[in-house]
Motif scaffolding. Structure first.
Motif, mmCIF file in Angstrom:
data_model
loop_
_atom_site.group_PDB
_atom_site.id
_atom_site.type_symbol
_atom_site.label_atom_id
_atom_site.label_comp_id
_atom_site.label_asym_id
_atom_site.label_seq_id
_atom_site.Cartn_x
_atom_site.Cartn_y
_atom_site.Cartn_z
ATOM 1 N N ARG A 66 77.004 10.591 85.504
ATOM 2 C CA ARG A 66 76.080 9.623 85.384
ATOM 3 C C ARG A 66 74.746 9.373 85.537
ATOM 4 N NH1 ARG A 66 76.535 4.389 86.155
ATOM 5 N NH2 ARG A 66 78.504 5.543 87.724
ATOM 6 N N SER A 67 73.450 9.586 85.006
ATOM 7 C CA SER A 67 72.654 10.046 85.000
ATOM 8 C C SER A 67 71.611 8.525 84.630
ATOM 9 C CB SER A 67 71.913 11.409 84.517
ATOM 10 O OG SER A 67 71.253 11.404 83.778
ATOM 11 N N GLU A 68 70.306 8.428 85.981
ATOM 12 C CA GLU A 68 69.441 7.333 85.895
ATOM 13 C C GLU A 68 68.080 8.266 86.300
ATOM 14 O OE1 GLU A 68 69.595 3.659 87.759
ATOM 15 O OE2 GLU A 68 70.248 4.739 89.571
ATOM 16 N N PHE A 69 66.639 7.677 85.289
ATOM 17 C CA PHE A 69 65.609 8.203 86.086
ATOM 18 C C PHE A 69 65.622 7.806 87.636
ATOM 19 C CE2 PHE A 69 60.453 8.015 85.605
ATOM 20 C CZ PHE A 69 60.473 9.363 86.245
ATOM 21 N N VAL A 70 64.818 7.930 88.707
ATOM 22 C CA VAL A 70 63.888 7.384 89.068
ATOM 23 C C VAL A 70 62.456 7.629 89.333
ATOM 24 C CG1 VAL A 70 64.291 7.621 92.303
ATOM 25 C CG2 VAL A 70 66.410 8.082 90.701
ATOM 26 N N ASN A 71 62.072 8.387 89.633
ATOM 27 C CA ASN A 71 60.413 8.428 89.904
ATOM 28 C C ASN A 71 60.564 9.725 89.019
ATOM 29 O OD1 ASN A 71 61.085 9.814 91.464
ATOM 30 N ND2 ASN A 71 60.698 8.454 92.878
ATOM 31 N N ALA A 72 58.497 9.585 89.432
ATOM 32 C CA ALA A 72 57.879 11.194 89.005
ATOM 33 C C ALA A 72 56.816 10.820 89.847
ATOM 34 C CB ALA A 72 57.340 11.098 87.776
ATOM 35 N N PHE A 73 56.805 12.191 90.653
ATOM 36 C CA PHE A 73 55.620 12.077 91.818
ATOM 37 C C PHE A 73 54.865 13.602 91.318
ATOM 38 C CE2 PHE A 73 57.967 8.981 93.425
ATOM 39 C CZ PHE A 73 56.474 8.731 94.898
ATOM 40 N N GLU A 74 53.693 14.017 91.303
ATOM 41 C CA GLU A 74 52.740 15.041 91.371
ATOM 42 C C GLU A 74 52.631 15.551 93.205
ATOM 43 O OE1 GLU A 74 47.896 16.612 89.944
ATOM 44 O OE2 GLU A 74 48.533 14.052 90.045
ATOM 45 N N TYR A 75 52.308 16.812 94.069
ATOM 46 C CA TYR A 75 52.530 16.490 94.370
ATOM 47 C C TYR A 75 50.835 17.586 94.841
ATOM 48 C CZ TYR A 75 56.630 15.100 95.573
ATOM 49 O OH TYR A 75 58.237 14.809 96.021
ATOM 50 N N GLY A 76 50.318 16.890 94.791
ATOM 51 C CA GLY A 76 48.862 17.465 95.407
ATOM 52 C C GLY A 76 48.190 17.723 96.876
ATOM 53 N N ASP A 77 47.141 17.886 97.199
ATOM 54 C CA ASP A 77 46.256 17.919 98.062
ATOM 55 C C ASP A 77 45.493 16.307 99.189
ATOM 56 O OD1 ASP A 77 46.155 20.471 97.649
ATOM 57 O OD2 ASP A 77 42.970 20.114 96.871
ATOM 58 N N ASP A 78 45.819 15.321 98.029
ATOM 59 C CA ASP A 78 46.298 13.895 98.625
ATOM 60 C C ASP A 78 47.131 13.414 98.995
ATOM 61 O OD1 ASP A 78 42.884 14.381 98.332
ATOM 62 O OD2 ASP A 78 43.499 13.241 96.369
ATOM 63 N N GLY A 79 48.276 14.246 99.008
ATOM 64 C CA GLY A 79 49.471 13.671 99.122
ATOM 65 C C GLY A 79 49.962 13.305 98.095
ATOM 66 N N PRO A 80 51.024 12.954 97.931
ATOM 67 C CA PRO A 80 52.303 12.629 96.757
ATOM 68 C C PRO A 80 51.641 12.036 96.177
ATOM 69 C CG PRO A 80 53.465 11.598 98.559
ATOM 70 C CD PRO A 80 52.445 12.446 99.246
ATOM 71 N N THR A 81 51.561 11.909 94.510
ATOM 72 C CA THR A 81 51.723 10.709 93.691
ATOM 73 C C THR A 81 51.966 10.071 92.542
ATOM 74 O OG1 THR A 81 49.101 11.640 93.783
ATOM 75 C CG2 THR A 81 49.470 9.947 92.308
ATOM 76 N N ASP A 82 52.394 8.573 92.576
ATOM 77 C CA ASP A 82 53.234 8.717 91.701
ATOM 78 C C ASP A 82 52.710 8.417 89.697
ATOM 79 O OD1 ASP A 82 55.541 7.261 91.423
ATOM 80 O OD2 ASP A 82 54.776 4.949 90.636
ATOM 81 N N VAL A 83 53.731 8.994 89.076
ATOM 82 C CA VAL A 83 52.787 9.136 87.811
ATOM 83 C C VAL A 83 54.022 8.448 86.798
ATOM 84 C CG1 VAL A 83 52.288 11.439 85.814
ATOM 85 C CG2 VAL A 83 52.169 11.835 88.692
ATOM 86 N N ASP A 84 53.258 7.832 85.631
ATOM 87 C CA ASP A 84 53.842 6.992 84.987
ATOM 88 C C ASP A 84 53.945 7.903 84.003
ATOM 89 O OD1 ASP A 84 54.392 5.357 83.419
ATOM 90 O OD2 ASP A 84 52.542 4.539 82.380
ATOM 91 N N ILE A 85 55.162 8.551 83.143
ATOM 92 C CA ILE A 85 55.194 9.404 81.953
ATOM 93 C C ILE A 85 55.654 8.544 81.061
ATOM 94 C CG2 ILE A 85 57.490 10.968 81.117
ATOM 95 C CD1 ILE A 85 56.055 11.866 83.325
ATOM 96 N N ALA A 86 53.842 8.549 79.915
ATOM 97 C CA ALA A 86 53.940 7.536 78.611
ATOM 98 C C ALA A 86 54.466 8.151 77.447
ATOM 99 C CB ALA A 86 52.828 6.969 79.303
ATOM 100 N N GLU A 87 55.046 7.373 76.796
ATOM 101 C CA GLU A 87 55.300 7.363 75.361
ATOM 102 C C GLU A 87 54.563 7.993 74.429
ATOM 103 O OE1 GLU A 87 56.515 5.145 71.221
ATOM 104 O OE2 GLU A 87 56.421 3.870 73.174
ATOM 105 N N GLY A 88 54.570 8.895 74.086
ATOM 106 C CA GLY A 88 53.353 10.064 73.251
ATOM 107 C C GLY A 88 53.022 11.382 74.375
#
Length: 600
Positions: free
Chosen positions: A510-532
């Motif tokens: 079984r799998s479940e989505f945990v989170n999505a992060f962008e790793y930029g110069d400022d550090g990691p950023t939580d990204v909202d994966i939105a419909e569309g």
């Protein structure tokens, strides 16, 4: 969202909350900010100061555009807050992005300027004023990766407690309503009790959330309350280890380095969901425990950590979190110029980036140890070697399997991966890799023509597996790199790591989505994966000379439909695949042993 939580807290005449809040324009950078009106303040893109009053906010000042990455901006807010709202006890909370020792924040209106640790110290000194000024009751970092020993040592002269996370924080961050309400109900509560309330409410937000996706994100959270007057003992314990380890490397050379590298490889690491973008922060207590098992006396260090951390919370996927992490990179490149001796002894030097870590380090002794460690690594250019790579068959059909075997030689194997790749033109396309262990010798793996895929009702793509971390028996955190385009084509696509929890403990995985992060110069950023939004997998391409480059697969993409993106097993399309093993050593040298198998 955090401001809304603050306004939802119980009001009190004895507790005052004041905020300095700098917003970006809704479309700068395009598509990455919500543009929602701030509670009670409407929409604005300047910097405002306001105070919470009985469930609402009252604007005090509009400062215009400010650089929140400048130390004088933070110092000005601290000084103003203390003078305008005097109190028996004052606390400071900073929230945005965190990167550990490299610093905090990142003002997108000022080229991502962030506050380095020396700048944070400078701001605290200037904001608090006189040397005998009262310390903050606590300093809190509501952001990623700031519970490092480097950050704690920098903040120790200025606060009684530090509250921060060793690991990445989901975008929800702290839950302000319950702990501010508890403080309003008991304004005289000891600071330790307030700190514990912050930690526990943070964990409860995830544990008790009715949304299963948010519950899933709670598996890897961490947060701790640390007494800063006890950090000196932790520093002393680390310096004792650093002195002993540096001496061991000097005397024992490569053999001593190998023993340390093996321990380092096994320690729990934070912020590593982005693969190579991981910042090399290790769980300090776990590291000390592993060192003790290897024969070093770290009892004083472990006792000092346990005394300093008065409370910590951690999700099930972070079993070794104890409240304090430490920067311990595996290779010279991660240290920049610190790996090279110079006339300034790493405090500025001539090379670009030289001395960056040394300026933020809590200890010259620890920096010297890191230098000696990575210098040994830098001299190791010999990768492990494969021989006798073979497959039981060169073609399989549905329901059939091929057994791949190989023999691996090497005395410093850090990780062996089971690998799936394709050949295109004169390049290899790495579809993904799954760790098998860290030992040389005879290897065996089974290929049944299946792999993991990402998808939903709008389509599916082969999942490029970037990281595959076992967090419990038969339970894994899987990192998948993708290029994400915001809905309606807003802004530029960004490189994001999707993280899934894969549970193979039952009859079906079984799998479940945990989170999505962008790793930029400022550090990691939580990204909202939105419909569309649009998802493209990012694969690793390897050319004939062994050079690697990341690139999205233009022909493979799908649109995010309603509901989450699922990770599941699929049968691969008919074609020829490269299957086998890749081995890496502690010095990050790698070698591969692959065979071609046709899926019919």
């Amino acid at each position: 969202g955090d401001v809304e939580e603050m306004t939802g807290a119980r009001p009190s005449d004895e507790v005052q909350v004041v905020v300095q809040y700098d917003r970006a324009e809704a479309d700068e950078p395009e598509g990455q900010y919500s543009g929602r009106a701030a509670p009670g303040l409407g929409d604005f893109d300047s910097t405002k100061r306001f105070v919470l009053e009985e469930g609402r906010v009252r604007e005090i000042a509009d400062l215009g555009e400010t650089n929140m990455g400048a130390p004088e901006t933070l110092a000005g807010f601290i000084g103003w807050g203390i003078e305008t709202f005097p109190a028996r006890r004052t606390a400071l909370v900073l929230w945005d992005h965190g990167a550990g020792w490299p610093g905090y924040g990142g003002d997108d209106s000022h080229d991502g300027d962030s506050l380095t640790l020396p700048e944070i110290e400078q701001a605290l000194d200037a904001g608090l004023g006189a040397e005998d000024a009262p310390k903050f009751a606590f300093i809190g970092f509501d952001c990623c990766l700031m519970a490092t020993l480097e950050v704690m040592a920098a903040c120790a002269p200025h606060a009684e407690f530090l509250i921060a996370s060793e690991e990445l924080e989901p975008g929800y961050g702290w839950d302000y309503t319950p702990w501010l309400s508890a403080l309003a109900e008991n304004p005289a509560a000891p600071i330790e009790q307030v700190a514990i309330s912050i930690c526990e409410s943070y964990q409860q937000f995830f544990d008790e959330n009715p949304d299963p996706d948010i519950q899933g994100e709670g598996g890897s959270i961490t947060l701790a309350a640390v007494r800063l007057d006890r950090i000196a003992a932790v520093v002393s314990g680390v310096e004792a280890f650093a002195h002993e380890a540096s001496g061991a490397i000097e005397e024992g050379g490569r053999e001593a380095w190998l023993a340390l590298a093996a321990v380092r490889e096994d320690a729990e690491e934070y912020g590593a969901g982005g693969g190579d973008a991981g910042p090399a922060h290790l769980a300090l207590h776990h590291l000390a425990t592993l060192l003790a098992a290897a024969g070093l006396d770290t009892s004083a260090l472990r006792s000092a950590i346990e005394a300093a951390v008065v409370h910590h919370v951690a999700g099930a996927d972070r079993p070794h979190a104890r409240g304090i992490s430490i920067f311990f990179p595996p290779e010279a490149d991660a240290l920049g110029g610190v790996a090279h001796e110079d006339e300034d002894e790493g405090k500025g030097g001539d090379g670009e980036g030289d001395g960056d870590y040394a300026q933020s380090s809590f200890s010259d002794g620890w920096t010297a140890f890191l230098r000696s460690y990575v210098l040994v690594e830098a001299t190791d250019e010999s990768a492990p070697a494969f021989s006798e790579v073979a497959a039981s068959t060169d073609a399989i059909e549905a329901g059939e399997e091929a057994t791949i075997t190989a023999t691996l030689q090497g005395d410093d194997v850090a990780q062996v991966y089971y690998v799936l790749a394709e050949r295109a033109d004169e390049q290899e396309i790495l579809l993904g890799r799954i760790p098998l262990g860290d030992e040389a010798g005879d290897l065996e793996a089974t290929f049944d023509g299946t792999w993991l895929a990402l998808g939903n009702d709008e389509g599916e793509v082969t999942a490029p597996i970037e990281s595959f971390e076992e967090v419990a028996e038969d339970v894994y955190l899987v990192g998948i790199p993708v290029l994400y385009q915001f809905p309606h084509g807003r802004g530029e696509p960004i490189r994001v790591t999707l993280q899934y929890r894969l549970d193979a403990t039952g009859e079906e995985t079984r799998s479940e989505f945990v989170n999505a992060f962008e790793y930029g110069d400022d550090g990691p950023t939580d990204v909202d994966i939105a419909e569309g939004g649009r998802i493209q997998p990012v694969y690793l391409f390897v050319d004939a000379e062994g050079e690697t480059i990341e690139s999205p697969a233009d022909e493979e993409a799908f649109v995010v439909a309603e509901g989450e993106i699922e990770l599941y097993e699929v049968e691969l399309a008919a074609g020829k695949y490269l299957v086998g093993f890749v081995a890496e050593d502690y010095a990050d040298n790698s070698t591969e042993g692959l065979v071609e198998i046709e899926v019919k």
